[in-house]
Design a protein around this motif. Structure first.
Motif, PDB file in Angstrom:
ATOM      1  N   LYS A  74       0.845  -1.203   0.000  1.00 27.02           N
ATOM      2  CA  LYS A  74       0.000   0.000   0.000  1.00 27.02           C
ATOM      3  C   LYS A  74       0.879   1.252   0.000  1.00 27.02           C
ATOM      4  CE  LYS A  74      -2.123  -2.012   3.453  1.00 27.02           C
ATOM      5  NZ  LYS A  74      -2.992  -2.352   4.579  1.00 27.02           N
ATOM      6  N   GLN A  75       1.581   1.429  -1.096  1.00 31.50           N
ATOM      7  CA  GLN A  75       2.585   2.493  -1.169  1.00 31.50           C
ATOM      8  C   GLN A  75       1.978   3.884  -1.255  1.00 31.50           C
ATOM      9  OE1 GLN A  75       5.574   1.636  -4.163  1.00 31.50           O
ATOM     10  NE2 GLN A  75       5.654  -0.526  -3.585  1.00 31.50           N
ATOM     11  N   GLU A  76       0.653   3.953  -1.465  1.00 27.41           N
ATOM     12  CA  GLU A  76       0.011   5.263  -1.508  1.00 27.41           C
ATOM     13  C   GLU A  76       0.144   6.000  -0.178  1.00 27.41           C
ATOM     14  OE1 GLU A  76      -3.535   2.362  -0.806  1.00 27.41           O
ATOM     15  OE2 GLU A  76      -1.540   2.335  -1.695  1.00 27.41           O
ATOM     16  N   TYR A  77       0.416   5.254   0.907  1.00 30.23           N
ATOM     17  CA  TYR A  77       0.472   5.929   2.202  1.00 30.23           C
ATOM     18  C   TYR A  77       1.711   6.799   2.333  1.00 30.23           C
ATOM     19  CZ  TYR A  77      -3.848   3.857   3.343  1.00 30.23           C
ATOM     20  OH  TYR A  77      -5.190   3.562   3.294  1.00 30.23           O
ATOM     21  N   GLN A  78       2.880   6.244   2.072  1.00 32.25           N
ATOM     22  CA  GLN A  78       4.076   7.087   2.175  1.00 32.25           C
ATOM     23  C   GLN A  78       4.188   8.083   1.024  1.00 32.25           C
ATOM     24  OE1 GLN A  78       4.116   3.722   2.134  1.00 32.25           O
ATOM     25  NE2 GLN A  78       5.776   2.873   0.895  1.00 32.25           N
ATOM     26  N   LYS A  79       3.541   7.772  -0.120  1.00 26.60           N
ATOM     27  CA  LYS A  79       3.709   8.639  -1.288  1.00 26.60           C
ATOM     28  C   LYS A  79       2.598   9.677  -1.451  1.00 26.60           C
ATOM     29  CE  LYS A  79       6.538   5.322  -3.795  1.00 26.60           C
ATOM     30  NZ  LYS A  79       6.753   4.510  -5.013  1.00 26.60           N
ATOM     31  N   SER A  80       1.438   9.428  -0.843  1.00 28.85           N
ATOM     32  CA  SER A  80       0.321  10.363  -1.014  1.00 28.85           C
ATOM     33  C   SER A  80      -0.327  10.801   0.293  1.00 28.85           C
ATOM     34  CB  SER A  80      -0.773   9.726  -1.896  1.00 28.85           C
ATOM     35  OG  SER A  80      -0.276   9.363  -3.150  1.00 28.85           O
ATOM     36  N   VAL A  81      -0.500   9.852   1.216  1.00 24.20           N
ATOM     37  CA  VAL A  81      -1.340  10.121   2.388  1.00 24.20           C
ATOM     38  C   VAL A  81      -0.574  10.733   3.552  1.00 24.20           C
ATOM     39  CG1 VAL A  81      -2.961   9.113   4.032  1.00 24.20           C
ATOM     40  CG2 VAL A  81      -2.869   8.234   1.688  1.00 24.20           C
ATOM     41  N   TYR A  82       0.518  10.107   3.960  1.00 26.07           N
ATOM     42  CA  TYR A  82       1.259  10.622   5.118  1.00 26.07           C
ATOM     43  C   TYR A  82       1.621  12.101   4.977  1.00 26.07           C
ATOM     44  CZ  TYR A  82       1.974   5.738   6.694  1.00 26.07           C
ATOM     45  OH  TYR A  82       1.798   4.444   7.115  1.00 26.07           O
ATOM     46  N   PRO A  83       2.107  12.549   3.798  1.00 28.73           N
ATOM     47  CA  PRO A  83       2.477  13.970   3.684  1.00 28.73           C
ATOM     48  C   PRO A  83       1.304  14.922   3.873  1.00 28.73           C
ATOM     49  CG  PRO A  83       3.461  12.685   1.902  1.00 28.73           C
ATOM     50  CD  PRO A  83       2.474  11.788   2.573  1.00 28.73           C
ATOM     51  N   LEU A  84       0.064  14.415   3.671  1.00 30.17           N
ATOM     52  CA  LEU A  84      -1.099  15.285   3.774  1.00 30.17           C
ATOM     53  C   LEU A  84      -1.688  15.366   5.178  1.00 30.17           C
ATOM     54  CD1 LEU A  84      -3.273  14.524   0.607  1.00 30.17           C
ATOM     55  CD2 LEU A  84      -2.089  16.645   1.167  1.00 30.17           C
TER      56      LEU A  84
END
Length: 233
Positions: free
Chosen positions: A54-64
C-alpha cells in the motif's frame, strides 16, 4: 455525516497514468475531509510506517495528514486480531493448495484474467470507482469464498466488518462533516453496500461526486456511470 469510500490501487498507482499517486493526493486535498479513514493498523498510523504494498500511504497520504489537520482513524485491527485473521486466510489457501491444487490454478488464472481486463478497461479514477468495477470484485469474492471455504469467508467478513465498525464509531454523534475512507479496490463494494443500508450515514456515491472533486482529469466519454446504478437493499 457524509461518507465517501474511495478505491485505491496500492502500488499500481505508480504504474498507470490515469490514477497516479499525485491524483490520489489531489482528490484527498480537494475533498478536505474532517475524518480520514485509512487501511492501516493503529501502529502504522502512529509511526507513519512505510508500506510495501500500500505504497500510496508514504507517497500520497502521510504527507497530507499534518496539512489537512483532520482526524485520522485506522481501519485495520490491532494485534492479536490482525494476525488471527491473516492466519485464517493463510490456512484456507494452504488447505486448497494441498487438497485441490488444480482448482487453485484455475482461480489464479481467473484473477490474472480479471485484472488484465480491468487494467485494459480502466482509464480514469471514475472507472476504478464505478459500479461495474464493484460488481466485478463482488463476483470474484463470491467465487473465492466458495473455493477456499468457510474459514476464508469468515476472515473476509470479519476483516471488512472491522472496517465498518471503525467508520460507524467515528460517525457516532456527528450530524455534519465529511469522512473519506481509503481502501483497496476489492474492499469497496462490500463497504459501500453496507453503508447504503445505514440511516445514520449519508453515503456519497463515488461515480456521482468524483467528477466535481477531480474535474475533467477523472473521466472519459462513456466511463464510470454508464447505465449502471448502485445495488439496492
Amino acid at each position: 455525516m457524509k461518507v465517501l469510500v474511495l478505491s485505491t490501487l496500492h502500488q499500481f498507482h505508480g504504474h498507470v497514468d490515469y490514477y497516479t499517486y499525485e491524483d490520489l493526493e489531489r482528490i484527498i486535498w480537494s475533498f478536505s475531509p474532517d475524518i480520514l479513514a485509512v487501511e492501516l493498523r493503529p501502529s502504522d498510523v502512529e509511526g507513519r510506517v512505510p508500506q510495501r504494498i500500500k505504497q500510496e500511504y508514504q507517497k500520497s497520504v502521510y504527507p497530507l495528514i499534518d496539512k489537512l489537520k483532520c482526524e485520522v482513524i485506522p481501519l485495520e485491527p490491532a494485534e492479536p486480531k490482525y494476525s488471527e485473521l491473516i492466519q485464517m486466510a493463510r490456512e484456507s489457501m494452504e488447505n486448497v493448495q494441498k487438497n485441490n491444487p488444480e482448482a487453485l490454478e484455475h482461480f489464479k488464472l481467473y484473477v490474472e484474467a480479471l485484472y488484465e481486463v480491468l487494467f485494459q478497461w480502466w482509464s480514469s479514477v471514475l472507472d476504478v470507482n464505478s459500479y461495474e468495477t464493484d460488481r466485478h470484485f463482488e463476483i470474484k469474492r463470491r467465487y473465492q469464498n466458495s473455493l477456499f471455504g468457510d474459514k476464508e469467508g469468515r476472515a473476509w467478513e470479519e476483516w471488512n466488518r472491522h472496517f465498518l465498525e471503525q467508520i460507524l464509531k467515528a460517525n457516532e454523534g456527528r450530524k455534519d462533516g465529511k469522512m473519506l475512507v481509503l481502501v483497496g479496490a476489492e474492499h469497496s463494494y462490500w463497504l459501500r453496500g453496507e453503508l447504503r443500508k445505514r440511516h445514520d450515514v449519508q453515503l456519497l456515491e463515488a461515480p456521482e461526486v468524483l467528477p466535481d472533486i477531480i474535474g475533467s482529469r477523472g473521466s472519459r466519454p462513456g466511463s464510470g456511470k454508464q447505465e449502471f446504478s448502485p445495488p439496492q437493499g
